[in-house]
Design a protein around this motif. Sequence first.
Motif, PDB file in Angstrom:
ATOM      1  N   ASN A  76       6.675  10.089  -5.519  1.00 39.68           N
ATOM      2  CA  ASN A  76       5.728   9.390  -4.593  1.00 39.68           C
ATOM      3  C   ASN A  76       5.131   8.375  -4.538  1.00 39.68           C
ATOM      4  N   THR A  77       5.498   7.543  -5.839  1.00 38.74           N
ATOM      5  CA  THR A  77       5.751   6.204  -5.306  1.00 38.74           C
ATOM      6  C   THR A  77       6.316   5.672  -4.841  1.00 38.74           C
ATOM      7  N   LYS A  78       7.990   5.850  -4.456  1.00 32.51           N
ATOM      8  CA  LYS A  78       8.396   6.034  -3.668  1.00 32.51           C
ATOM      9  C   LYS A  78       8.312   6.376  -2.069  1.00 32.51           C
ATOM     10  N   LEU A  79       8.153   7.349  -2.170  1.00 34.61           N
ATOM     11  CA  LEU A  79       8.283   7.661  -0.976  1.00 34.61           C
ATOM     12  C   LEU A  79       6.396   7.211  -0.358  1.00 34.61           C
ATOM     13  N   GLU A  80       5.902   6.624  -1.202  1.00 39.87           N
ATOM     14  CA  GLU A  80       4.631   6.028  -0.231  1.00 39.87           C
ATOM     15  C   GLU A  80       4.921   4.264   0.250  1.00 39.87           C
ATOM     16  N   ASP A  81       6.190   3.775  -0.856  1.00 41.53           N
ATOM     17  CA  ASP A  81       6.515   2.724   0.208  1.00 41.53           C
ATOM     18  C   ASP A  81       7.172   2.735   0.862  1.00 41.53           C
ATOM     19  N   HIS A  82       8.350   3.587   1.202  1.00 43.23           N
ATOM     20  CA  HIS A  82       9.704   4.275   2.012  1.00 43.23           C
ATOM     21  C   HIS A  82       7.974   4.542   3.336  1.00 43.23           C
ATOM     22  N   LYS A  83       7.369   4.988   3.750  1.00 46.56           N
ATOM     23  CA  LYS A  83       6.319   5.380   4.232  1.00 46.56           C
ATOM     24  C   LYS A  83       6.020   3.715   4.647  1.00 46.56           C
ATOM     25  N   LYS A  84       5.705   3.275   3.844  1.00 45.81           N
ATOM     26  CA  LYS A  84       5.010   1.448   4.430  1.00 45.81           C
ATOM     27  C   LYS A  84       6.262   1.130   5.061  1.00 45.81           C
ATOM     28  N   GLU A  85       7.147   0.983   4.222  1.00 48.37           N
ATOM     29  CA  GLU A  85       8.366   0.542   5.113  1.00 48.37           C
ATOM     30  C   GLU A  85       9.041   0.945   6.630  1.00 48.37           C
ATOM     31  N   LEU A  86       8.587   2.131   6.718  1.00 45.76           N
ATOM     32  CA  LEU A  86       8.127   2.441   7.713  1.00 45.76           C
ATOM     33  C   LEU A  86       7.749   2.296   9.098  1.00 45.76           C
ATOM     34  N   ALA A  87       6.363   2.482   8.391  1.00 45.78           N
ATOM     35  CA  ALA A  87       5.440   1.771   9.477  1.00 45.78           C
ATOM     36  C   ALA A  87       5.710  -0.032  10.339  1.00 45.78           C
ATOM     37  N   VAL A  88       6.386  -0.289   9.232  1.00 46.80           N
ATOM     38  CA  VAL A  88       6.380  -1.764   9.268  1.00 46.80           C
ATOM     39  C   VAL A  88       7.580  -1.772  10.251  1.00 46.80           C
ATOM     40  N   MET A  89       8.740  -1.159   9.999  1.00 44.86           N
ATOM     41  CA  MET A  89       9.864  -1.425  11.295  1.00 44.86           C
ATOM     42  C   MET A  89       9.159  -0.844  12.646  1.00 44.86           C
ATOM     43  N   THR A  90       8.394   0.295  12.309  1.00 42.78           N
ATOM     44  CA  THR A  90       8.036   1.027  13.790  1.00 42.78           C
ATOM     45  C   THR A  90       6.842   0.153  14.331  1.00 42.78           C
ATOM     46  N   GLU A  91       6.132  -0.784  13.573  1.00 42.55           N
ATOM     47  CA  GLU A  91       5.617  -1.632  14.546  1.00 42.55           C
ATOM     48  C   GLU A  91       6.504  -2.867  15.215  1.00 42.55           C
ATOM     49  N   LYS A  92       7.228  -2.615  14.707  1.00 44.32           N
ATOM     50  CA  LYS A  92       7.661  -4.388  14.884  1.00 44.32           C
ATOM     51  C   LYS A  92       8.586  -3.763  16.100  1.00 44.32           C
ATOM     52  N   ALA A  93       9.328  -2.311  16.391  1.00 39.02           N
ATOM     53  CA  ALA A  93      10.186  -1.643  17.571  1.00 39.02           C
ATOM     54  C   ALA A  93       9.299  -1.636  18.618  1.00 39.02           C
ATOM     55  N   LYS A  94       8.107  -1.396  18.416  1.00 35.75           N
ATOM     56  CA  LYS A  94       6.701  -1.124  19.062  1.00 35.75           C
ATOM     57  C   LYS A  94       6.655  -2.692  19.953  1.00 35.75           C
ATOM     58  N   TYR A  95       6.918  -4.042  18.907  1.00 39.64           N
ATOM     59  CA  TYR A  95       6.652  -4.756  19.717  1.00 39.64           C
ATOM     60  C   TYR A  95       7.779  -5.037  20.188  1.00 39.64           C
ATOM     61  N   ASP A  96       8.968  -4.850  19.935  1.00 37.57           N
ATOM     62  CA  ASP A  96      10.248  -5.368  21.052  1.00 37.57           C
ATOM     63  C   ASP A  96      10.513  -4.586  21.801  1.00 37.57           C
TER      64      ASP A  96
END
Length: 169
Positions: free
Chosen positions: A14-34
């Motif tokens: 669950n901890t790993k999954l939450e960390d991965h979700k956070k990473e995906l959210a950051v990557m998604t925001e960067k992609a949206k900005y780009d």
Amino acid sequence: MKYLIQKKIDSYFNTKLEDHKKELAVMTEKAKYDISRKPFDFEAYAIKKHTIYPELYQLVFEVPRKMSVFSYLKEVTFSERIKEVEDAMDNLLDYFNKNELFLSKDVVSTYWVTWDLIMNLHGYFYIGEENRSFVLEEVSKIRKEIEILKEVMYEELSYSHFEETKEKV
């Protein structure tokens, strides 16, 4: 014991999954900005290019026009006319240098071929020989190269007008 091990494993994943979700959210925001920035950058670049290309073409075209008068000049007006040619060449080179960043590699390489022909004919004027046919022949070569430059520019400008291109998507 089995229950504790199961809870520990669940907690770990669950901890790993939450960390991965956070990473995906950051990557998604960067992609949206780009993605949101790219159309703006392209539009700004296209507008600049549509401004530069016609002006550069006009300046390139002006030089051989001024050079062609040397095919029928008398000695008296030579220094006056050579000054006009050199001013036109200086304007062309200055404009090119200021805007080279916005030019494609094809336009830059075609420009340098044209510039070399211009410089060769310019050097001939200082030799002092009067050979009308040579001057006209060299001006003709420059104009042919300018036509190539014009075609390259036109092709590039038409891409941003969404005209049919060589490559099919």
